[in-house]
Scaffold this active site. Structure first.
Site, PDB file in Angstrom:
ATOM      1  N   HIS A  96       7.732  15.000  10.103  1.00 51.59           N
ATOM      2  CA  HIS A  96       6.371  15.811  10.028  1.00 51.59           C
ATOM      3  C   HIS A  96       6.102  16.826  11.167  1.00 51.59           C
ATOM      4  O   HIS A  96       6.717  17.530  11.529  1.00 51.59           O
ATOM      5  CB  HIS A  96       5.648  14.313  11.194  1.00 51.59           C
ATOM      6  CG  HIS A  96       5.781  14.410  12.394  1.00 51.59           C
ATOM      7  ND1 HIS A  96       5.348  15.338  13.507  1.00 51.59           N
ATOM      8  CD2 HIS A  96       6.175  13.426  13.093  1.00 51.59           C
ATOM      9  CE1 HIS A  96       5.658  15.085  15.452  1.00 51.59           C
ATOM     10  NE2 HIS A  96       6.096  13.794  14.378  1.00 51.59           N
TER      11      HIS A  96
ATOM     12  N   ARG B  22       1.005  10.730  11.402  1.00 51.18           N
ATOM     13  CA  ARG B  22       0.938  12.198  11.499  1.00 51.18           C
ATOM     14  C   ARG B  22       2.620  12.267  10.679  1.00 51.18           C
ATOM     15  O   ARG B  22       2.371  12.745   9.478  1.00 51.18           O
ATOM     16  CB  ARG B  22       1.824  12.681  12.932  1.00 51.18           C
ATOM     17  CG  ARG B  22       2.807  11.777  13.553  1.00 51.18           C
ATOM     18  CD  ARG B  22       3.747  12.089  15.167  1.00 51.18           C
ATOM     19  NE  ARG B  22       4.177  11.659  15.985  1.00 51.18           N
ATOM     20  CZ  ARG B  22       4.321  10.432  16.244  1.00 51.18           C
ATOM     21  NH1 ARG B  22       3.134   9.531  16.749  1.00 51.18           N
ATOM     22  NH2 ARG B  22       5.403   9.334  16.799  1.00 51.18           N
TER      23      ARG B  22
ATOM     24  N   GLU C 252       9.432   6.369  15.257  1.00 48.33           N
ATOM     25  CA  GLU C 252       9.781   6.965  16.491  1.00 48.33           C
ATOM     26  C   GLU C 252      10.940   5.733  17.301  1.00 48.33           C
ATOM     27  O   GLU C 252      10.243   5.051  17.562  1.00 48.33           O
ATOM     28  CB  GLU C 252       8.527   7.856  16.772  1.00 48.33           C
ATOM     29  CG  GLU C 252       9.416   9.342  18.104  1.00 48.33           C
ATOM     30  CD  GLU C 252      10.785   9.284  17.538  1.00 48.33           C
ATOM     31  OE1 GLU C 252      11.957   9.419  17.336  1.00 48.33           O
ATOM     32  OE2 GLU C 252      11.193  10.515  17.189  1.00 48.33           O
TER      33      GLU C 252
ATOM     34  N   ALA D 284      10.930   3.465  21.020  1.00 51.07           N
ATOM     35  CA  ALA D 284      10.149   3.383  21.794  1.00 51.07           C
ATOM     36  C   ALA D 284      10.440   3.876  22.908  1.00 51.07           C
ATOM     37  O   ALA D 284      11.104   3.961  23.649  1.00 51.07           O
ATOM     38  CB  ALA D 284       9.795   2.127  21.055  1.00 51.07           C
TER      39      ALA D 284
END
Length: 188
Positions: free
Chosen positions: A12, A61, A82, A84
């Site tokens: 992103h 994002r 993503e 964690a």
């Protein structure tokens, strides 16, 4: 698997926390204006490439990057979320190291978060889908999860993702040379 089966990875665009080095997983930050501009710039690089499957992380994002890059209908999958970070969400590595010297996400636990094995299990499902799809798969996601995804494509343990730096708004391509999984392009 054969040549022609590829997994294209897009990290992103920039967010406030990615530019400051803060670990960002579940915090759903928007792209910065320069992150949006970079995401728009990805469209030309991806135009004209046929993808059998287009996936994105559920975080805005990543979804916004996909949209601005020309893929507003990307399939949302939690498998691309993503890593964690649990209690370390929003902290920089330097901040974490004040209480855990030498800490890295690759080798140390994140209290209340995922392990490398947890992330690898999710990434293995993405690899399986990409290989089953044939042709090219495009995945919009995040720095650490994409690095684990690349390691798993290559048959490496998740912690080997540490060897693969990945900047925001970049394109990387994984594929095959004959029957061997390889990196075709990285962090471009």
């Amino acid at each position: 698997m054969t040549e022609g089966n590829e997994l294209w990875l897009v990290r992103h665009g920039a967010t406030e926390w990615s530019t400051s080095g803060r670990h960002t997983s579940v915090t759903d930050l928007p792209l910065l204006p320069e992150g949006e501009e970079a995401a728009v710039g990805l469209a030309a690089r991806l135009a004209g490439v046929d993808f059998e499957l287009v996936l994105t992380s559920p975080r805005r994002r990543a979804r916004r990057t996909a949209e601005l890059a020309g893929f507003p209908d990307a399939e949302v999958t939690d498998d691309l979320a993503e890593w964690a970070y649990g209690d370390y969400e929003g902290l920089t590595t330097a901040q974490i190291r004040t209480s855990v010297p030498g800490w890295t996400v690759w080798s140390d636990p994140s209290p209340g978060g995922e392990t490398g094995a947890d992330v690898a299990a999710r990434c293995d499902r993405v690899v399986a889908r990409a290989r089953a799809a044939g042709g090219r798969t495009l995945a919009f996601a995040h720095g650490h999860s994409l690095r684990v995804l690349a390691a798993r494509w290559l048959g490496l343990p998740p912690e080997d993702g540490r060897l693969l730096r990945l900047d925001t708004a970049t394109v990387s391509v994984l594929g095959f040379e004959r029957e061997t999984a390889v990196v075709l392009r990285w962090n471009t």
